[in-house]
Design an enzyme around this catalytic site. Structure first.
Site, PDB file in Angstrom:
ATOM      1  N   LYS A  43    -113.667 -44.637   7.492  1.00  0.00           N
ATOM      2  CA  LYS A  43    -114.733 -45.510   7.991  1.00  0.00           C
ATOM      3  C   LYS A  43    -114.637 -46.848   7.291  1.00  0.00           C
ATOM      4  CE  LYS A  43    -118.528 -42.355   9.005  1.00  0.00           C
ATOM      5  NZ  LYS A  43    -119.785 -41.850   8.456  1.00  0.00           N
ATOM      6  N   GLY A  45    -115.756 -49.944   5.253  1.00  0.00           N
ATOM      7  CA  GLY A  45    -116.731 -49.938   4.156  1.00  0.00           C
ATOM      8  C   GLY A  45    -116.123 -49.330   2.909  1.00  0.00           C
ATOM      9  N   GLY A 187    -117.253 -41.856 -20.453  1.00  0.00           N
ATOM     10  CA  GLY A 187    -118.472 -42.677 -20.601  1.00  0.00           C
ATOM     11  C   GLY A 187    -118.234 -44.119 -20.218  1.00  0.00           C
ATOM     12  N   VAL A 243    -111.754 -32.729 -24.411  1.00  0.00           N
ATOM     13  CA  VAL A 243    -112.094 -31.562 -23.594  1.00  0.00           C
ATOM     14  C   VAL A 243    -110.805 -30.796 -23.320  1.00  0.00           C
ATOM     15  CG1 VAL A 243    -114.174 -32.475 -22.511  1.00  0.00           C
ATOM     16  CG2 VAL A 243    -111.986 -33.004 -21.491  1.00  0.00           C
ATOM     17  N   HIS A 451    -141.473 -70.134 -15.838  1.00  0.00           N
ATOM     18  CA  HIS A 451    -142.305 -69.312 -16.730  1.00  0.00           C
ATOM     19  C   HIS A 451    -143.469 -68.729 -15.950  1.00  0.00           C
ATOM     20  CE1 HIS A 451    -144.359 -67.918 -20.295  1.00  0.00           C
ATOM     21  NE2 HIS A 451    -145.472 -68.430 -19.807  1.00  0.00           N
TER      22      HIS A 451
HETATM   23  P1  NAD Z   1    -113.648 -46.467 -16.594  1.00  0.00           P
HETATM   24  O1  NAD Z   1    -112.217 -46.748 -16.832  1.00  0.00           O
HETATM   25  O2  NAD Z   1    -114.637 -47.554 -16.592  1.00  0.00           O
HETATM   26  O3  NAD Z   1    -114.166 -45.393 -17.676  1.00  0.00           O
HETATM   27  C1  NAD Z   1    -113.518 -44.156 -17.850  1.00  0.00           C
HETATM   28  C2  NAD Z   1    -113.909 -43.590 -19.201  1.00  0.00           C
HETATM   29  O4  NAD Z   1    -113.375 -42.280 -19.307  1.00  0.00           O
HETATM   30  C3  NAD Z   1    -113.360 -44.401 -20.366  1.00  0.00           C
HETATM   31  O5  NAD Z   1    -114.398 -44.624 -21.266  1.00  0.00           O
HETATM   32  C4  NAD Z   1    -112.285 -43.485 -20.931  1.00  0.00           C
HETATM   33  O6  NAD Z   1    -112.104 -43.655 -22.313  1.00  0.00           O
HETATM   34  C5  NAD Z   1    -112.837 -42.118 -20.606  1.00  0.00           C
HETATM   35  N1  NAD Z   1    -111.857 -41.044 -20.534  1.00  0.00           N
HETATM   36  C6  NAD Z   1    -110.635 -41.077 -19.961  1.00  0.00           C
HETATM   37  N2  NAD Z   1    -110.038 -39.863 -20.067  1.00  0.00           N
HETATM   38  C7  NAD Z   1    -110.917 -39.052 -20.709  1.00  0.00           C
HETATM   39  C8  NAD Z   1    -110.891 -37.686 -21.095  1.00  0.00           C
HETATM   40  N3  NAD Z   1    -109.841 -36.894 -20.840  1.00  0.00           N
HETATM   41  N4  NAD Z   1    -111.973 -37.184 -21.732  1.00  0.00           N
HETATM   42  C9  NAD Z   1    -113.047 -37.954 -21.999  1.00  0.00           C
HETATM   43  N5  NAD Z   1    -113.115 -39.250 -21.662  1.00  0.00           N
HETATM   44  C10 NAD Z   1    -112.069 -39.798 -20.999  1.00  0.00           C
HETATM   45  O7  NAD Z   1    -113.678 -45.646 -15.241  1.00  0.00           O
HETATM   46  P2  NAD Z   1    -114.898 -45.196 -14.336  1.00  0.00           P
HETATM   47  O8  NAD Z   1    -116.180 -45.258 -15.049  1.00  0.00           O
HETATM   48  O9  NAD Z   1    -114.453 -43.885 -13.764  1.00  0.00           O
HETATM   49  O10 NAD Z   1    -114.885 -46.295 -13.219  1.00  0.00           O
HETATM   50  C11 NAD Z   1    -113.744 -46.438 -12.378  1.00  0.00           C
HETATM   51  C12 NAD Z   1    -113.662 -47.818 -11.810  1.00  0.00           C
HETATM   52  O11 NAD Z   1    -114.778 -48.103 -11.009  1.00  0.00           O
HETATM   53  C13 NAD Z   1    -113.578 -48.885 -12.876  1.00  0.00           C
HETATM   54  O12 NAD Z   1    -112.630 -49.820 -12.456  1.00  0.00           O
HETATM   55  C14 NAD Z   1    -114.943 -49.466 -12.878  1.00  0.00           C
HETATM   56  O13 NAD Z   1    -114.923 -50.833 -13.243  1.00  0.00           O
HETATM   57  C15 NAD Z   1    -115.377 -49.305 -11.443  1.00  0.00           C
HETATM   58  N6  NAD Z   1    -116.827 -49.162 -11.384  1.00  0.00           N
HETATM   59  C16 NAD Z   1    -117.598 -50.179 -11.714  1.00  0.00           C
HETATM   60  C17 NAD Z   1    -118.962 -50.027 -11.675  1.00  0.00           C
HETATM   61  C18 NAD Z   1    -119.827 -51.133 -12.036  1.00  0.00           C
HETATM   62  O14 NAD Z   1    -119.314 -52.151 -12.452  1.00  0.00           O
HETATM   63  N7  NAD Z   1    -121.135 -50.974 -11.902  1.00  0.00           N
HETATM   64  C19 NAD Z   1    -119.542 -48.825 -11.343  1.00  0.00           C
HETATM   65  C20 NAD Z   1    -118.719 -47.810 -11.036  1.00  0.00           C
HETATM   66  C21 NAD Z   1    -117.356 -47.990 -11.065  1.00  0.00           C
END
Ligand code: NAD
Length: 472
Positions: A43, A45, A187, A243, A451
């Site tokens: 789709k 989007g 995280g 993990v 303000h």
């Molecule tokens: P990310 O790369 O931001 O974070 C992934 C996290 O997982 C990192 O902190 C990393 O150290 C950790 N990690 C990796 N392998 C691991 C493991 N085996 N065990 C524990 N921790 C582990 O990726 P994301 O949060 O999945 O986001 C993916 C993409 O989507 C990114 O490019 C992000 O910028 C984008 N995104 C952006 C937004 C936003 O800006 N609001 C929201 C969602 C997603």
């Protein structure tokens, strides 16, 4: 359009993938009079609308409403204890998606963009073979081809996604009930948004992050705000953990962690990043190159190694953000039109994370500025002293501005603006302009903020960098 022999054709531009990168290229190109073919297997989007930004922010808004109702008595609005009707929550999320999808589909039609329903594979001479779900196919070609096939969630060994207990962001948006106990592996942006949302809606949440800090790359003062808030809300954040695997039980599963006790949960959300979808694009032999992680290699104008073939969005190794995809789409179309095209400055894009409290930043963090060799001066203002934040009832967090110290010791160019707190994702615009316009502290300090407003906190933070301020 179904891909058939009757539906072949040549276009100014053929775009493979109808996510934010692809549809922005189609809409912007069509607005400039180009004949566009847009190939999409699912789709239009893409991830953002159907399995990413939009549903995530919609569910986070539900969490916001829930918090507001829970706290309403302090405003003198007395209601009974809120109760979550998860099916209504998910139905509203879908309504928002559907409405945006219908709007986007209508725009695509009204701009006379030719849509092909199927999977596109690049061939020689800027041809693209589109194969429909029923096996029908069409051969189309363009003066230019834009690859915008996006990305999918990464997974980790030992945590095969089953859609029942092990989920990625794709499956979370299909849940029929809220899991009582959730482990979020990773995280980052996605992990923190899900942790915040699920905790606010009533799940018991544990975040398992491999690195020593959650939200890697985010300014440490901002990360501290999120950690404090998560702790207050009993979100268990564990950093530096490994993990090892999990053993599914009758309902949930037990996660094995290196060096600590097992963790029993009802669901595991794997949010360890995303990987580009370059495998099935037919790139072999086309001249388009791919790096070891699967990203299509492009130069700063999004040109691949094959003449006339561009790649944009999550398919390339630039920040995985929808608005970066939009910018890259416009960059490519401007080149086709022979207009001046300025490369995207990836170090100065807006980052917004919609967990509670929200995070928003642009430019260098304090550490990154120091590492880059700048002599920096910083200022931080908490929301506690901001009248509108008190009125809104959200005083967690701060605004932090990082500036370059001039030869006279005074604060000069603004290098970074980093925020955590109420509606900061909507407030980042001023910081974005300041950093990208390379504005100085005295220039921005001269500007007036309304303000009472939340935006006063940014104004105050900049003002205090001049050596004088009103409220600190
Ligand atoms: P990310 O790369 O931001 O974070 C992934 C996290 O997982 C990192 O902190 C990393 O150290 C950790 N990690 C990796 N392998 C691991 C493991 N085996 N065990 C524990 N921790 C582990 O990726 P994301 O949060 O999945 O986001 C993916 C993409 O989507 C990114 O490019 C992000 O910028 C984008 N995104 C952006 C937004 C936003 O800006 N609001 C929201 C969602 C997603």
């Amino acid at each position: 359009m179904v891909p058939t022999a009757e539906n072949q054709g040549h276009f100014d531009v053929v775009i493979v993938g109808g996510g934010p990168g692809g549809y922005a290229a189609a809409l912007y190109g069509a607005a400039a009079g180009l004949q566009i073919a847009l190939v999409e297997k699912d789709k239009v989007g893409g991830t953002c609308l159907h399995r990413g930004c939009i549903p995530a922010k919609e569910l986070l808004e539900t969490a916001h409403v829930y918090r507001t109702v829970t706290d309403s008595a302090k405003y003198g609005v007395v209601s009974s204890e809120p109760k979550l009707d998860f099916s209504t929550t998910m139905a509203r999320k879908q309504e928002v998606i559907d409405q945006l999808f219908n709007g986007l589909s209508g725009l695509i039609k009204s701009r006379k963009i030719t849509s092909y329903a199927g999977t596109g594979r690049l061939g020689a001479g800027r041809s693209v073979t589109v194969t429909g779900a029923d096996g029908s196919s069409a051969e189309i070609s363009g003066d230019v081809v834009i690859l915008a096939s996006g990305s999918v969630p990464r997974t980790i060994p030992g945590f095969e996604v089953d859609g029942r207990v092990v989920l990625t962001s794709d499956e979370v948006f299909e849940l029929t009930e809220l899991p009582a106990r959730v482990a979020v592996i990773g995280g980052g942006a996605i992990g923190c948004e899900f942790a915040s949302m699920m905790s606010d809606l009533g799940s018991e949440v544990t975040v398992l992050e491999a690195l020593p800090q959650i939200l890697p790359g985010v300014d440490k003062d901002v990360v501290s705000v999120i950690l404090r808030s998560f702790k207050r809300r009993a979100i268990d954040v564990r950093t530096g953990v490994r993990v090892l695997g999990h053993t599914p039980g009758h309902t949930g599963t037990t996660i094995q962690l290196e060096g600590s006790d097992d963790l029993e949960v009802d669901a595991v959300i794997v949010s360890v990043g995303r990987k580009p979808l370059s495998d099935n694009l037919g790139l072999d032999g086309t001249g388009v190159t791919v790096d070891e992680r699967g990203f299509v290699v492009v130069d700063q104008l999004c040109r691949t190694a094959a003449e006339g073939v561009f790649a944009i969005g999550d398919l390339v190794a630039t920040p995985g953000l929808a608005h970066v995809g939009y910018a890259e789409a416009i960059l490519v179309i401007k080149q086709l039109l022979g207009e001046p095209a300025v490369p995207v400055d990836y170090g100065k894009v807006a980052w917004c994370i919609y967990c509670h409290p929200e995070v928003a930043f642009v430019g260098l963090s304090e550490q990154a500025a120091v590492d880059a060799g700048y002599d920096v001066v910083t200022s931080k203002h908490r929301w506690m002293g901001n009248s509108r934040a008190l009125i809104v009832g959200e005083t967690e967090g701060l605004v932090k501005v990082i500036a370059e110290k001039g030869p006279d010791g005074a604060a000069g160019r603004i290098l970074g603006v980093h925020m955590a707190g109420p509606w900061v994702t909507e407030q980042l615009g001023q910081g974005y302009l300041a950093v990208n316009w390379e504005a100085t502290v005295p220039e921005v300090a001269h500007l007036i903020q309304p303000h009472p407003s939340l935006s006063e906190n940014f104004g105050e933070t900049v003002l205090s960098l001049t050596g004088r301020s009103l409220n600190s």
